[in-house]
Design a protein around this motif. Structure first.
Motif, PDB file in Angstrom:
ATOM      1  N   PRO A   1       0.813  -1.220   0.000  1.00 34.43           N
ATOM      2  CA  PRO A   1       0.000   0.000   0.000  1.00 34.43           C
ATOM      3  C   PRO A   1       0.849   1.274   0.000  1.00 34.43           C
ATOM      4  N   HIS A   2       0.328   2.299  -0.631  1.00 35.60           N
ATOM      5  CA  HIS A   2       0.967   3.607  -0.630  1.00 35.60           C
ATOM      6  C   HIS A   2       0.418   4.405   0.556  1.00 35.60           C
ATOM      7  N   CYS A   3       1.102   4.342   1.669  1.00 37.13           N
ATOM      8  CA  CYS A   3       0.663   5.069   2.860  1.00 37.13           C
ATOM      9  C   CYS A   3       1.886   5.417   3.704  1.00 37.13           C
ATOM     10  N   LYS A   4       1.699   6.388   4.598  1.00 32.84           N
ATOM     11  CA  LYS A   4       2.817   6.865   5.404  1.00 32.84           C
ATOM     12  C   LYS A   4       3.407   5.763   6.278  1.00 32.84           C
ATOM     13  N   ALA A   5       2.561   4.848   6.748  1.00 39.97           N
ATOM     14  CA  ALA A   5       3.051   3.764   7.590  1.00 39.97           C
ATOM     15  C   ALA A   5       3.926   2.780   6.822  1.00 39.97           C
ATOM     16  N   ASN A   6       3.881   2.837   5.492  1.00 37.89           N
ATOM     17  CA  ASN A   6       4.629   1.882   4.678  1.00 37.89           C
ATOM     18  C   ASN A   6       5.575   2.606   3.723  1.00 37.89           C
ATOM     19  N   TRP A   7       6.165   3.702   4.206  1.00 35.57           N
ATOM     20  CA  TRP A   7       7.001   4.509   3.326  1.00 35.57           C
ATOM     21  C   TRP A   7       8.221   3.750   2.818  1.00 35.57           C
ATOM     22  N   ARG A   8       8.656   2.738   3.559  1.00 31.26           N
ATOM     23  CA  ARG A   8       9.769   1.910   3.086  1.00 31.26           C
ATOM     24  C   ARG A   8       9.313   0.752   2.209  1.00 31.26           C
ATOM     25  N   ARG A   9       8.019   0.550   2.111  1.00 33.49           N
ATOM     26  CA  ARG A   9       7.424  -0.519   1.308  1.00 33.49           C
ATOM     27  C   ARG A   9       7.885  -1.898   1.764  1.00 33.49           C
ATOM     28  N   ASP A  10       8.020  -2.074   3.085  1.00 29.61           N
ATOM     29  CA  ASP A  10       8.566  -3.329   3.586  1.00 29.61           C
ATOM     30  C   ASP A  10       7.730  -3.957   4.694  1.00 29.61           C
ATOM     31  N   ARG A  11       6.519  -3.453   4.942  1.00 27.52           N
ATOM     32  CA  ARG A  11       5.710  -3.967   6.041  1.00 27.52           C
ATOM     33  C   ARG A  11       4.553  -4.806   5.524  1.00 27.52           C
ATOM     34  N   SER A  12       4.208  -5.822   6.289  1.00 27.51           N
ATOM     35  CA  SER A  12       3.108  -6.691   5.895  1.00 27.51           C
ATOM     36  C   SER A  12       1.773  -5.980   6.098  1.00 27.51           C
ATOM     37  N   HIS A  13       0.744  -6.490   5.448  1.00 22.13           N
ATOM     38  CA  HIS A  13      -0.578  -5.903   5.605  1.00 22.13           C
ATOM     39  C   HIS A  13      -1.074  -6.029   7.044  1.00 22.13           C
ATOM     40  N   ARG A  14      -0.758  -7.108   7.696  1.00 18.76           N
ATOM     41  CA  ARG A  14      -1.205  -7.268   9.087  1.00 18.76           C
ATOM     42  C   ARG A  14      -0.515  -6.258   9.992  1.00 18.76           C
ATOM     43  N   GLU A  15       0.776  -5.987   9.763  1.00 24.60           N
ATOM     44  CA  GLU A  15       1.468  -4.956  10.533  1.00 24.60           C
ATOM     45  C   GLU A  15       0.851  -3.583  10.267  1.00 24.60           C
ATOM     46  N   LEU A  16       0.572  -3.289   9.012  1.00 27.08           N
ATOM     47  CA  LEU A  16      -0.001  -1.994   8.652  1.00 27.08           C
ATOM     48  C   LEU A  16      -1.386  -1.804   9.253  1.00 27.08           C
ATOM     49  N   ALA A  17      -2.139  -2.886   9.366  1.00 34.49           N
ATOM     50  CA  ALA A  17      -3.493  -2.795   9.907  1.00 34.49           C
ATOM     51  C   ALA A  17      -3.494  -2.263  11.336  1.00 34.49           C
ATOM     52  N   LEU A  18      -2.393  -2.446  12.056  1.00 34.18           N
ATOM     53  CA  LEU A  18      -2.295  -2.032  13.452  1.00 34.18           C
ATOM     54  C   LEU A  18      -1.712  -0.634  13.616  1.00 34.18           C
ATOM     55  N   ASP A  19      -1.316  -0.007  12.522  1.00 41.59           N
ATOM     56  CA  ASP A  19      -0.651   1.297  12.576  1.00 41.59           C
ATOM     57  C   ASP A  19      -1.604   2.375  12.070  1.00 41.59           C
ATOM     58  N   PRO A  20      -1.994   3.342  12.914  1.00 37.14           N
ATOM     59  CA  PRO A  20      -2.915   4.398  12.465  1.00 37.14           C
ATOM     60  C   PRO A  20      -2.396   5.201  11.270  1.00 37.14           C
ATOM     61  N   ALA A  21      -1.082   5.236  11.081  1.00 36.19           N
ATOM     62  CA  ALA A  21      -0.516   5.992   9.971  1.00 36.19           C
ATOM     63  C   ALA A  21      -0.836   5.355   8.612  1.00 36.19           C
ATOM     64  N   ARG A  22      -1.411   4.158   8.620  1.00 35.89           N
ATOM     65  CA  ARG A  22      -1.808   3.544   7.346  1.00 35.89           C
ATOM     66  C   ARG A  22      -2.922   4.357   6.675  1.00 35.89           C
ATOM     67  N   ASN A  23      -3.644   5.146   7.460  1.00 39.11           N
ATOM     68  CA  ASN A  23      -4.739   5.942   6.905  1.00 39.11           C
ATOM     69  C   ASN A  23      -4.260   7.201   6.191  1.00 39.11           C
ATOM     70  N   LEU A  24      -2.968   7.497   6.289  1.00 44.15           N
ATOM     71  CA  LEU A  24      -2.397   8.656   5.602  1.00 44.15           C
ATOM     72  C   LEU A  24      -1.876   8.204   4.248  1.00 44.15           C
ATOM     73  N   ILE A  25      -2.728   8.298   3.235  1.00 46.37           N
ATOM     74  CA  ILE A  25      -2.395   7.811   1.903  1.00 46.37           C
ATOM     75  C   ILE A  25      -1.409   8.758   1.226  1.00 46.37           C
ATOM     76  N   THR A  26      -0.379   8.198   0.609  1.00 42.39           N
ATOM     77  CA  THR A  26       0.655   9.018  -0.013  1.00 42.39           C
ATOM     78  C   THR A  26       0.493   9.132  -1.529  1.00 42.39           C
ATOM     79  N   ARG A  27      -0.342   8.275  -2.119  1.00 38.98           N
ATOM     80  CA  ARG A  27      -0.623   8.370  -3.554  1.00 38.98           C
ATOM     81  C   ARG A  27      -2.083   8.022  -3.780  1.00 38.98           C
TER      82      ARG A  27
END
Length: 223
Positions: free
Chosen positions: A133-159
């Motif tokens: 996903p393109h989001c602030k929580a995944n700016w390195r593009r290296d986190r799993s979807h389950r990890e991202l689901a627990l991070d509120p920063a996933r809601n900050l879409i970057t694209r």
């Protein structure tokens, strides 16, 4: 190729801002899933995007366009997304995440911006997501979807798909085979539902989903 689409409105909004569409013409499957943001007009934009992309891609095929290779599909999708941008925003406002997939000739080609995702359904349960996903929580593009689901920063879409920026999707290319199963989904599906609930609703698509804030939408595809 068989597919099933379901979209469920979440509790956070008065209207569902997700939209999805699919078609199989005997040769290729075309799948589109879109997640409109909270910005005004995003739900209407999502609906217009799905229908416009499906109509435009099929029109090119009917005119003789070739899509038997990843590169040919990529060229077609870039053309469709670019050509539709101005007409869509001439009558609409808002922003969306989107994912468009074409499955044909043993190949899957995906174009996406935002946090809609695609994955393989594993035989023993669970989903192998392969579109970061393109989001602030995944700016390195290296986190799993389950990890991202627990991070509120996933809601900050970057694209995303928006009026003041030309479409610039990431492309993902995979091989596919008969017997495999794919899921195209919004983040309401992969982040708001636990892995176990994802398995449950794929097994019983009519299951009740009444306790999620975000809209939940998915396309379940069996090759």
């Amino acid at each position: 190729m068989r597919y099933e689409i379901r979209s469920v409105k979440g509790l956070a909004r008065e209207a569902n801002h997700d939209c999805a569409g699919a078609v199989f013409d005997g040769v290729r499957g075309l799948f589109v899933v879109v997640d409109g943001t909270s910005k005004p007009g995003s739900g209407q934009l999502a609906l217009g995007f799905v229908q416009a992309v499906m109509d435009a891609y099929q029109a090119l095929i009917n005119q003789g366009a070739e899509d038997s290779t990843h590169s040919a599909v990529e060229q077609l999708l870039r053309s469709v997304l670019t050509d539709l941008h101005a007409p869509l925003f001439s009558k609409r406002t808002g922003t969306t995440s989107y994912l468009v997939g074409v499955a044909s000739h043993g190949q899957l080609t995906l174009a996406y911006e935002g946090d809609c995702s695609c994955g393989f359904v594993c035989a023993k349960g669970g989903i192998e997501w392969f579109t970061p996903p393109h989001c602030k929580a995944n700016w390195r593009r290296d986190r799993s979807h389950r990890e991202l689901a627990l991070d509120p920063a996933r809601n900050l879409i970057t694209r995303c798909y928006r009026a003041n920026r030309s479409p610039d999707p990431d492309f993902v290319f995979r091989s596919v085979a008969a017997g495999e199963r794919l899921v195209f989904a919004t983040d309401g599906f992969w982040a708001e539902l636990t892995d176990a609930r994802q398995d449950d609703v794929l097994a019983a698509p009519a299951s009740e989903i009444t306790d999620v804030d975000d809209d939940v939408t998915w396309i379940d595809v069996k090759l």
